[in-house]
Design a protein around this motif. Structure first.
Motif, PDB file in Angstrom:
ATOM      1  N   ILE A   1       0.847  -1.200   0.000  1.00  0.00           N
ATOM      2  CA  ILE A   1       0.000   0.000   0.000  1.00  0.00           C
ATOM      3  C   ILE A   1       0.876   1.242   0.000  1.00  0.00           C
ATOM      4  O   ILE A   1       0.600   2.232  -0.689  1.00  0.00           O
ATOM      5  N   LYS A   2       1.959   1.177   0.758  1.00  0.00           N
ATOM      6  CA  LYS A   2       2.865   2.314   0.833  1.00  0.00           C
ATOM      7  C   LYS A   2       3.428   2.649  -0.540  1.00  0.00           C
ATOM      8  O   LYS A   2       3.498   3.818  -0.935  1.00  0.00           O
ATOM      9  N   TYR A   3       3.820   1.621  -1.295  1.00  0.00           N
ATOM     10  CA  TYR A   3       4.378   1.866  -2.622  1.00  0.00           C
ATOM     11  C   TYR A   3       3.327   2.432  -3.575  1.00  0.00           C
ATOM     12  O   TYR A   3       3.625   3.261  -4.429  1.00  0.00           O
ATOM     13  N   ILE A   4       2.072   1.980  -3.433  1.00  0.00           N
ATOM     14  CA  ILE A   4       1.002   2.516  -4.262  1.00  0.00           C
ATOM     15  C   ILE A   4       0.804   4.006  -3.984  1.00  0.00           C
ATOM     16  O   ILE A   4       0.676   4.820  -4.902  1.00  0.00           O
ATOM     17  N   VAL A   5       0.798   4.356  -2.690  1.00  0.00           N
ATOM     18  CA  VAL A   5       0.611   5.752  -2.308  1.00  0.00           C
ATOM     19  C   VAL A   5       1.777   6.604  -2.797  1.00  0.00           C
ATOM     20  O   VAL A   5       1.596   7.723  -3.282  1.00  0.00           O
ATOM     21  N   VAL A   6       3.004   6.059  -2.683  1.00  0.00           N
ATOM     22  CA  VAL A   6       4.163   6.788  -3.178  1.00  0.00           C
ATOM     23  C   VAL A   6       4.030   7.026  -4.684  1.00  0.00           C
ATOM     24  O   VAL A   6       4.302   8.119  -5.187  1.00  0.00           O
ATOM     25  N   GLY A   7       3.593   5.999  -5.399  1.00  0.00           N
ATOM     26  CA  GLY A   7       3.396   6.142  -6.837  1.00  0.00           C
ATOM     27  C   GLY A   7       2.358   7.188  -7.161  1.00  0.00           C
ATOM     28  O   GLY A   7       2.527   7.998  -8.082  1.00  0.00           O
ATOM     29  N   PHE A   8       1.265   7.218  -6.376  1.00  0.00           N
ATOM     30  CA  PHE A   8       0.226   8.219  -6.605  1.00  0.00           C
ATOM     31  C   PHE A   8       0.737   9.614  -6.282  1.00  0.00           C
ATOM     32  O   PHE A   8       0.334  10.597  -6.902  1.00  0.00           O
ATOM     33  N   GLY A   9       1.663   9.673  -5.297  1.00  0.00           N
ATOM     34  CA  GLY A   9       2.232  10.971  -4.947  1.00  0.00           C
ATOM     35  C   GLY A   9       2.981  11.609  -6.097  1.00  0.00           C
ATOM     36  O   GLY A   9       3.095  12.836  -6.180  1.00  0.00           O
ATOM     37  N   TRP A  10       3.481  10.770  -7.015  1.00  0.00           N
ATOM     38  CA  TRP A  10       4.175  11.306  -8.181  1.00  0.00           C
ATOM     39  C   TRP A  10       3.233  12.079  -9.095  1.00  0.00           C
ATOM     40  O   TRP A  10       3.675  12.799  -9.992  1.00  0.00           O
ATOM     41  N   CYS A  11       1.927  11.927  -8.881  1.00  0.00           N
ATOM     42  CA  CYS A  11       0.963  12.702  -9.678  1.00  0.00           C
ATOM     43  C   CYS A  11       1.139  14.199  -9.460  1.00  0.00           C
ATOM     44  O   CYS A  11       0.694  15.004 -10.276  1.00  0.00           O
ATOM     45  N   MET A  12       1.772  14.565  -8.327  1.00  0.00           N
ATOM     46  CA  MET A  12       2.007  15.990  -8.088  1.00  0.00           C
ATOM     47  C   MET A  12       2.918  16.587  -9.146  1.00  0.00           C
ATOM     48  O   MET A  12       2.941  17.809  -9.350  1.00  0.00           O
ATOM     49  N   ILE A  13       3.687  15.731  -9.815  1.00  0.00           N
ATOM     50  CA  ILE A  13       4.552  16.225 -10.890  1.00  0.00           C
ATOM     51  C   ILE A  13       3.709  16.856 -11.995  1.00  0.00           C
ATOM     52  O   ILE A  13       4.125  17.824 -12.635  1.00  0.00           O
ATOM     53  N   THR A  14       2.498  16.319 -12.217  1.00  0.00           N
ATOM     54  CA  THR A  14       1.631  16.894 -13.247  1.00  0.00           C
ATOM     55  C   THR A  14       1.249  18.331 -12.892  1.00  0.00           C
ATOM     56  O   THR A  14       1.107  19.177 -13.778  1.00  0.00           O
ATOM     57  N   SER A  15       1.089  18.598 -11.589  1.00  0.00           N
ATOM     58  CA  SER A  15       0.808  19.975 -11.158  1.00  0.00           C
ATOM     59  C   SER A  15       1.993  20.872 -11.471  1.00  0.00           C
ATOM     60  O   SER A  15       1.830  22.002 -11.952  1.00  0.00           O
ATOM     61  N   LEU A  16       3.195  20.363 -11.187  1.00  0.00           N
ATOM     62  CA  LEU A  16       4.404  21.133 -11.478  1.00  0.00           C
ATOM     63  C   LEU A  16       4.500  21.444 -12.962  1.00  0.00           C
ATOM     64  O   LEU A  16       4.773  22.587 -13.363  1.00  0.00           O
ATOM     65  N   LEU A  17       4.253  20.439 -13.796  1.00  0.00           N
ATOM     66  CA  LEU A  17       4.352  20.634 -15.242  1.00  0.00           C
ATOM     67  C   LEU A  17       3.287  21.610 -15.744  1.00  0.00           C
ATOM     68  O   LEU A  17       3.569  22.481 -16.571  1.00  0.00           O
ATOM     69  N   GLY A  18       2.059  21.457 -15.238  1.00  0.00           N
ATOM     70  CA  GLY A  18       0.969  22.329 -15.672  1.00  0.00           C
ATOM     71  C   GLY A  18       1.202  23.779 -15.296  1.00  0.00           C
ATOM     72  O   GLY A  18       1.052  24.689 -16.125  1.00  0.00           O
ATOM     73  N   VAL A  19       1.605  24.006 -14.036  1.00  0.00           N
ATOM     74  CA  VAL A  19       1.859  25.376 -13.579  1.00  0.00           C
ATOM     75  C   VAL A  19       3.072  25.961 -14.295  1.00  0.00           C
ATOM     76  O   VAL A  19       3.065  27.135 -14.692  1.00  0.00           O
ATOM     77  N   SER A  20       4.102  25.145 -14.477  1.00  0.00           N
ATOM     78  CA  SER A  20       5.302  25.630 -15.168  1.00  0.00           C
ATOM     79  C   SER A  20       4.984  26.040 -16.604  1.00  0.00           C
ATOM     80  O   SER A  20       5.469  27.068 -17.089  1.00  0.00           O
ATOM     81  N   LEU A  21       4.158  25.238 -17.262  1.00  0.00           N
ATOM     82  CA  LEU A  21       3.777  25.568 -18.636  1.00  0.00           C
ATOM     83  C   LEU A  21       3.009  26.878 -18.692  1.00  0.00           C
ATOM     84  O   LEU A  21       3.248  27.734 -19.559  1.00  0.00           O
TER      85      LEU A  21
END
Length: 200
Positions: free
Chosen positions: A76-96
Motif C-alpha cells: 500500500i505504501k508503494y502505491i501511495v508513493v506512486g500516486f504521490g508522483w501525480c504531483m509532478i503533473t501539477s508542477l508541469l501544468g503550472v510551469s507551462l
C-alpha cells in the motif's frame, strides 16, 4: 495552460468544450478520490493521524508512513508513493502556464534564447525560495489558490456579467445564477485559504 492547449489544437478544434470539460473533470475525480481515501483512512487526532502529519517536518513522508502503519502493508505504501508522483503533473501544468505568461508579458521571441529567458523566470525564483525556506510549499499553494480564484473565476465571471449587461448575444441571461454561484464559490475559497494562513 490555456495558450498552450489552444496552440496544440490550432484554435480550430470544434470539440474545445469537450477538451476543457474532461480536463477539469478527470483531475476533480482523481483528487476527490485521493482526499476521501486519506480522510477516511486516517484518524483526525493521535499518532499516525492527520493532525500529526500536518505538524510533521516532512508531511508527505509522514503520510506514507501513517498509511503503511494502519494498513500493515508495504505494498500500500508503494502505491501511495506512486500516486504521490501525480504531483509532478501539477508542477508541469503550472510551469507551462508560467512559461507562456512570461513569454507574453516580456514579449520574448520564440527563439532558443527567448525560451531560455522565460524558462529562467519560471524555475529560478521557486528554486531560490525552496533553498532558503523549504517548507514554503503549503503557504505558496494557499496564495496560488487565492490568485487563481481571482484570475480564473472572479474576473471571467464579472467580465461575462458586464457583457450580458450590454446585451451581448454570446451570453444568455439564464447563466446569471451560475455566475453568482461561481462568485460565491470563489469567495468561499479565498476566505478558507486566508483563514488557514492566519491560523497556521
Amino acid at each position: 495552460s490555456i495558450p498552450a492547449i489552444l496552440r496544440y489544437i490550432k484554435k480550430t478544434n470544434p470539440n474545445i468544450f469537450v477538451i476543457f470539460a474532461w480536463g477539469v473533470t478527470i483531475p476533480l475525480i482523481l483528487y476527490s478520490l485521493w482526499i476521501f481515501t486519506i480522510s477516511g483512512t486516517l484518524a483526525s487526532k493521535g499518532s499516525h493521524s492527520l493532525e500529526s502529519i500536518s505538524k510533521a517536518h516532512d508531511g508527505l513522508s509522514s503520510l506514507f508512513e501513517a498509511i503503511s502503519h494502519i494498513t500493515g502493508s508495504n505494498f500500500i505504501k508503494y502505491i501511495v508513493v506512486g500516486f504521490g508522483w501525480c504531483m509532478i503533473t501539477s508542477l508541469l501544468g503550472v510551469s507551462l502556464g508560467m512559461f507562456d505568461f512570461f513569454m507574453e508579458t516580456f514579449s520574448y521571441r520564440k527563439t532558443k534564447f527567448g525560451r531560455l529567458k522565460a524558462s529562467l523566470w519560471t524555475f529560478v525564483p521557486p528554486i531560490v525560495l525552496l533553498i532558503f525556506k523549504a517548507n514554503i510549499f503549503v503557504s505558496a499553494l494557499a496564495f496560488a489558490a487565492i490568485s487563481l480564484s481571482f484570475l480564473a473565476i472572479i474576473m471571467p465571471s464579472l467580465s461575462a456579467w458586464y457583457l450580458m449587461s450590454k446585451n451581448n448575444k454570446i451570453f444568455r441571461y439564464s447563466t446569471k445564477p451560475l455566475l453568482v454561484l461561481s462568485l460565491i464559490f470563489s469567495c468561499l475559497i479565498i476566505i478558507a485559504e486566508i483563514y488557514n494562513l492566519i491560523c497556521h
